[in-house]
Design an enzyme around this catalytic site. Structure first.
Site, PDB file in Angstrom:
ATOM      1  N   ILE A 187      71.861 -20.836 -25.448  1.00  0.00           N
ATOM      2  CA  ILE A 187      70.604 -21.783 -24.766  1.00  0.00           C
ATOM      3  C   ILE A 187      69.519 -20.665 -25.178  1.00  0.00           C
ATOM      4  CG2 ILE A 187      69.903 -22.753 -22.739  1.00  0.00           C
ATOM      5  CD1 ILE A 187      72.518 -24.031 -23.970  1.00  0.00           C
ATOM      6  N   TYR A 240      81.253  -9.952 -19.739  1.00  0.00           N
ATOM      7  CA  TYR A 240      80.649 -11.173 -19.335  1.00  0.00           C
ATOM      8  C   TYR A 240      81.651 -12.313 -19.731  1.00  0.00           C
ATOM      9  CZ  TYR A 240      77.431 -15.016 -19.941  1.00  0.00           C
ATOM     10  OH  TYR A 240      76.918 -16.322 -19.841  1.00  0.00           O
ATOM     11  N   THR A 282      84.367 -12.752 -16.561  1.00  0.00           N
ATOM     12  CA  THR A 282      83.687 -13.338 -15.518  1.00  0.00           C
ATOM     13  C   THR A 282      83.514 -14.724 -15.833  1.00  0.00           C
ATOM     14  OG1 THR A 282      81.409 -12.999 -16.073  1.00  0.00           O
ATOM     15  CG2 THR A 282      82.464 -11.434 -14.867  1.00  0.00           C
ATOM     16  N   GLY A 341      69.697 -17.972  -8.808  1.00  0.00           N
ATOM     17  CA  GLY A 341      69.212 -17.442 -10.252  1.00  0.00           C
ATOM     18  C   GLY A 341      68.256 -18.540 -10.574  1.00  0.00           C
ATOM     19  N   ALA A 342      67.449 -19.034  -9.853  1.00  0.00           N
ATOM     20  CA  ALA A 342      66.652 -20.300 -10.325  1.00  0.00           C
ATOM     21  C   ALA A 342      65.220 -20.231 -10.759  1.00  0.00           C
ATOM     22  CB  ALA A 342      66.651 -21.369  -9.110  1.00  0.00           C
TER      23      ALA A 342
END
Length: 244
Positions: free
Chosen positions: A185, A152, A155, A9-10
Protein backbone atom coordinates in the site's frame (compact mmCIF):
# COMPACT_ATOMS: atom_id res chain seq x y z
CA UNK A 1 -25.71 7.93 23.07
CA UNK A 2 -24.89 5.50 20.27
CA UNK A 3 -21.89 3.27 19.76
CA UNK A 4 -18.46 4.37 18.55
CA UNK A 5 -15.52 3.06 16.54
CA UNK A 6 -11.96 2.99 17.83
CA UNK A 7 -9.22 2.95 15.19
CA UNK A 8 -5.66 2.52 16.38
CA UNK A 9 -2.81 4.18 14.53
CA UNK A 10 -5.28 6.45 12.78
CA UNK A 11 -3.35 9.68 12.32
CA UNK A 12 -1.92 8.68 8.94
CA UNK A 13 -1.83 6.05 6.24
CA UNK A 14 -4.32 3.20 6.31
CA UNK A 15 -5.70 4.12 9.73
CA UNK A 16 -6.46 7.67 8.64
CA UNK A 17 -8.34 6.45 5.56
CA UNK A 18 -10.26 3.93 7.68
CA UNK A 19 -11.32 6.57 10.22
CA UNK A 20 -12.41 8.90 7.43
CA UNK A 21 -14.47 6.20 5.68
CA UNK A 22 -16.11 4.95 8.87
CA UNK A 23 -17.07 8.51 9.73
CA UNK A 24 -18.69 8.78 6.29
CA UNK A 25 -20.63 5.63 7.15
CA UNK A 26 -21.96 7.37 10.26
CA UNK A 27 -19.64 6.06 12.95
CA UNK A 28 -18.40 8.42 15.66
CA UNK A 29 -14.68 7.71 15.59
CA UNK A 30 -11.91 7.77 18.17
CA UNK A 31 -8.66 8.55 16.36
CA UNK A 32 -5.79 6.95 18.22
CA UNK A 33 -2.29 8.27 17.63
CA UNK A 34 1.12 7.95 19.24
CA UNK A 35 3.19 10.95 18.05
CA UNK A 36 1.41 12.90 15.31
CA UNK A 37 -1.09 14.95 17.29
CA UNK A 38 -1.21 17.52 14.50
CA UNK A 39 -2.24 14.91 11.95
CA UNK A 40 -4.78 13.36 14.29
CA UNK A 41 -6.34 16.72 15.08
CA UNK A 42 -6.53 17.72 11.42
CA UNK A 43 -8.39 14.48 10.67
CA UNK A 44 -10.81 15.01 13.55
CA UNK A 45 -11.45 18.57 12.39
CA UNK A 46 -12.09 17.35 8.85
CA UNK A 47 -14.62 14.79 10.10
CA UNK A 48 -16.38 17.37 12.28
CA UNK A 49 -16.53 19.84 9.39
CA UNK A 50 -18.46 17.23 7.42
CA UNK A 51 -20.97 16.70 10.20
CA UNK A 52 -19.37 13.69 11.84
CA UNK A 53 -18.24 13.14 15.40
CA UNK A 54 -14.61 12.52 16.24
CA UNK A 55 -12.13 12.70 19.07
CA UNK A 56 -8.41 12.07 19.28
CA UNK A 57 -6.52 10.16 21.96
CA UNK A 58 -2.80 9.69 22.43
CA UNK A 59 -1.86 6.20 23.58
CA UNK A 60 0.83 3.63 22.94
CA UNK A 61 -1.22 0.53 22.16
CA UNK A 62 1.51 -1.60 23.75
CA UNK A 63 0.46 -0.08 27.11
CA UNK A 64 -2.63 -1.95 28.26
CA UNK A 65 -3.56 0.58 30.93
CA UNK A 66 -3.32 3.48 28.47
CA UNK A 67 -5.54 1.60 26.03
CA UNK A 68 -8.10 0.92 28.76
CA UNK A 69 -8.19 4.64 29.55
CA UNK A 70 -8.63 5.41 25.86
CA UNK A 71 -11.60 3.06 25.52
CA UNK A 72 -13.20 4.66 28.59
CA UNK A 73 -12.63 8.16 27.19
CA UNK A 74 -14.24 7.10 23.92
CA UNK A 75 -17.23 5.72 25.82
CA UNK A 76 -17.68 8.92 27.77
CA UNK A 77 -17.33 11.21 24.75
CA UNK A 78 -18.78 9.26 21.83
CA UNK A 79 -20.49 6.18 23.20
CA UNK A 80 -19.35 2.65 24.02
CA UNK A 81 -16.90 1.11 21.57
CA UNK A 82 -18.66 -1.47 19.42
CA UNK A 83 -16.23 -1.41 16.49
CA UNK A 84 -12.50 -1.92 16.94
CA UNK A 85 -10.07 -1.60 14.05
CA UNK A 86 -6.61 -2.78 15.06
CA UNK A 87 -4.38 -0.94 12.62
CA UNK A 88 -1.47 0.41 14.68
CA UNK A 89 1.81 -1.24 13.81
CA UNK A 90 5.53 -0.93 13.37
CA UNK A 91 7.55 -2.30 10.48
CA UNK A 92 11.12 -2.38 9.26
CA UNK A 93 13.74 -4.47 7.55
CA UNK A 94 16.57 -6.41 9.13
CA UNK A 95 18.34 -9.70 8.67
CA UNK A 96 17.08 -12.23 11.19
CA UNK A 97 20.40 -12.44 13.00
CA UNK A 98 20.49 -8.65 13.31
CA UNK A 99 17.11 -8.37 15.04
CA UNK A 100 17.77 -7.15 18.56
CA UNK A 101 15.75 -8.26 21.56
CA UNK A 102 14.45 -4.70 21.80
CA UNK A 103 13.22 -4.72 18.20
CA UNK A 104 11.66 -8.18 18.48
CA UNK A 105 9.86 -7.35 21.70
CA UNK A 106 8.64 -3.98 20.40
CA UNK A 107 7.15 -5.53 17.27
CA UNK A 108 5.33 -8.13 19.33
CA UNK A 109 4.19 -5.57 21.89
CA UNK A 110 2.74 -3.16 19.31
CA UNK A 111 1.56 -5.33 16.43
CA UNK A 112 0.16 -8.23 18.43
CA UNK A 113 0.00 -6.96 22.01
CA UNK A 114 -1.65 -3.74 20.85
CA UNK A 115 -4.45 -5.68 19.19
CA UNK A 116 -4.90 -7.76 22.33
CA UNK A 117 -4.99 -4.68 24.55
CA UNK A 118 -7.55 -2.87 22.40
CA UNK A 119 -9.85 -5.85 22.04
CA UNK A 120 -9.62 -6.58 25.75
CA UNK A 121 -10.59 -2.99 26.59
CA UNK A 122 -13.67 -3.02 24.35
CA UNK A 123 -14.84 -6.58 24.89
CA UNK A 124 -16.76 -6.38 28.20
CA UNK A 125 -19.34 -4.03 26.70
CA UNK A 126 -19.60 -6.04 23.49
CA UNK A 127 -20.16 -9.28 25.40
CA UNK A 128 -22.75 -7.73 27.70
CA UNK A 129 -24.67 -6.31 24.73
CA UNK A 130 -24.07 -9.38 22.55
CA UNK A 131 -22.99 -7.28 19.59
CA UNK A 132 -19.83 -5.77 18.21
CA UNK A 133 -17.29 -6.03 15.46
CA UNK A 134 -13.52 -6.36 15.39
CA UNK A 135 -11.46 -5.86 12.24
CA UNK A 136 -7.75 -6.61 12.46
CA UNK A 137 -5.22 -5.40 9.92
CA UNK A 138 -2.71 -8.08 8.98
CA UNK A 139 -0.59 -8.18 5.81
CA UNK A 140 0.17 -10.38 2.84
CA UNK A 141 3.52 -10.94 4.55
CA UNK A 142 1.61 -12.62 7.37
CA UNK A 143 0.23 -15.05 4.79
CA UNK A 144 3.39 -15.86 2.86
CA UNK A 145 6.36 -14.55 4.85
CA UNK A 146 8.86 -11.87 3.89
CA UNK A 147 12.63 -12.04 3.65
CA UNK A 148 14.32 -9.52 5.95
CA UNK A 149 10.98 -8.75 7.62
CA UNK A 150 10.74 -11.79 9.88
CA UNK A 151 9.65 -9.94 13.01
CA UNK A 152 6.92 -8.05 11.15
CA UNK A 153 5.69 -11.12 9.26
CA UNK A 154 5.54 -13.18 12.46
CA UNK A 155 3.32 -10.61 14.16
CA UNK A 156 1.04 -10.33 11.15
CA UNK A 157 0.68 -14.11 10.94
CA UNK A 158 -0.22 -14.07 14.63
CA UNK A 159 -2.92 -11.47 13.92
CA UNK A 160 -4.54 -13.95 11.53
CA UNK A 161 -4.51 -16.66 14.20
CA UNK A 162 -5.93 -14.17 16.69
CA UNK A 163 -8.73 -13.33 14.26
CA UNK A 164 -9.73 -16.91 13.57
CA UNK A 165 -9.53 -18.02 17.19
CA UNK A 166 -11.48 -15.07 18.57
CA UNK A 167 -14.10 -15.41 15.84
CA UNK A 168 -14.89 -18.89 17.12
CA UNK A 169 -14.78 -17.84 20.77
CA UNK A 170 -16.93 -14.73 20.39
CA UNK A 171 -19.49 -15.91 17.83
CA UNK A 172 -21.91 -17.15 20.54
CA UNK A 173 -21.91 -13.58 21.88
CA UNK A 174 -22.86 -12.15 18.48
CA UNK A 175 -19.44 -10.54 17.96
CA UNK A 176 -17.82 -10.80 14.55
CA UNK A 177 -14.05 -10.85 14.09
CA UNK A 178 -12.45 -10.49 10.68
CA UNK A 179 -9.15 -9.49 9.16
CA UNK A 180 -7.92 -7.53 6.16
CA UNK A 181 -4.56 -8.50 4.70
CA UNK A 182 -3.30 -5.56 2.63
CA UNK A 183 -0.81 -5.93 -0.15
CA UNK A 184 1.77 -3.25 -0.85
CA UNK A 185 0.00 0.00 0.00
CA UNK A 186 1.32 3.41 -0.96
CA UNK A 187 1.89 4.92 2.49
CA UNK A 188 4.76 6.57 4.31
CA UNK A 189 5.63 3.21 5.86
CA UNK A 190 6.57 1.63 2.52
CA UNK A 191 8.38 4.63 1.07
CA UNK A 192 11.53 3.53 2.92
CA UNK A 193 11.77 0.63 0.46
CA UNK A 194 12.82 3.04 -2.27
CA UNK A 195 11.40 3.93 -5.65
CA UNK A 196 12.95 1.00 -7.54
CA UNK A 197 11.70 -1.60 -5.08
CA UNK A 198 8.21 -0.11 -5.08
CA UNK A 199 8.18 -0.12 -8.87
CA UNK A 200 9.13 -3.82 -8.83
CA UNK A 201 6.41 -4.60 -6.29
CA UNK A 202 3.84 -2.79 -8.42
CA UNK A 203 4.93 -4.86 -11.41
CA UNK A 204 4.59 -8.04 -9.34
CA UNK A 205 1.02 -7.09 -8.46
CA UNK A 206 -1.35 -8.51 -11.11
CA UNK A 207 -3.46 -5.34 -11.13
CA UNK A 208 -0.27 -3.44 -11.95
CA UNK A 209 -0.24 -0.83 -9.19
CA UNK A 210 0.29 -0.28 -5.50
CA UNK A 211 -2.80 -0.17 -3.32
CA UNK A 212 -4.10 3.01 -1.74
CA UNK A 213 -5.13 3.52 1.88
CA UNK A 214 -8.66 3.99 0.61
CA UNK A 215 -8.62 0.51 -0.94
CA UNK A 216 -8.13 -0.92 2.54
CA UNK A 217 -10.60 1.48 4.15
CA UNK A 218 -13.37 0.28 1.84
CA UNK A 219 -12.62 -3.34 2.76
CA UNK A 220 -12.71 -2.54 6.47
CA UNK A 221 -15.94 -0.57 6.13
CA UNK A 222 -17.57 -3.50 4.36
CA UNK A 223 -16.57 -5.98 7.06
CA UNK A 224 -17.86 -3.55 9.70
CA UNK A 225 -21.20 -3.12 7.97
CA UNK A 226 -24.46 -5.04 8.22
CA UNK A 227 -23.80 -6.30 4.70
CA UNK A 228 -21.15 -8.55 6.28
CA UNK A 229 -23.40 -9.73 9.12
CA UNK A 230 -22.83 -13.42 8.25
CA UNK A 231 -19.08 -13.09 7.81
CA UNK A 232 -16.69 -13.88 10.65
CA UNK A 233 -13.29 -15.48 11.04
CA UNK A 234 -12.26 -14.49 7.52
CA UNK A 235 -9.10 -13.00 6.05
CA UNK A 236 -9.88 -10.65 3.19
CA UNK A 237 -6.90 -10.12 0.94
CA UNK A 238 -6.79 -6.61 -0.49
CA UNK A 239 -3.61 -6.97 -2.50
CA UNK A 240 -4.36 -6.51 -6.19
CA UNK A 241 -3.97 -10.25 -6.76
CA UNK A 242 -0.48 -10.47 -5.23
CA UNK A 243 -1.47 -13.73 -3.50
CA UNK A 244 -3.90 -15.95 -5.36
Amino acid sequence: MGASALITGASRGIGRAVARELARQGWPVCVNYLERRDAAESLAEEIRSQGGRAMIYQADVADGQAVARMAEAARETLGPVELVVNNAGVAGQALFQDISDEMWNRYLAVNLGGARNTIRAALPHMISEKRGCIVNISSIWGLRGASCETAYACTKAAIIALTRSLALELAPSGIRVNCVAPGVIDTDMVQVLGRDTLRDLAEQTPLGRLGTPEDIAYAVAFLASDKASFITGQVLGADGGFIV
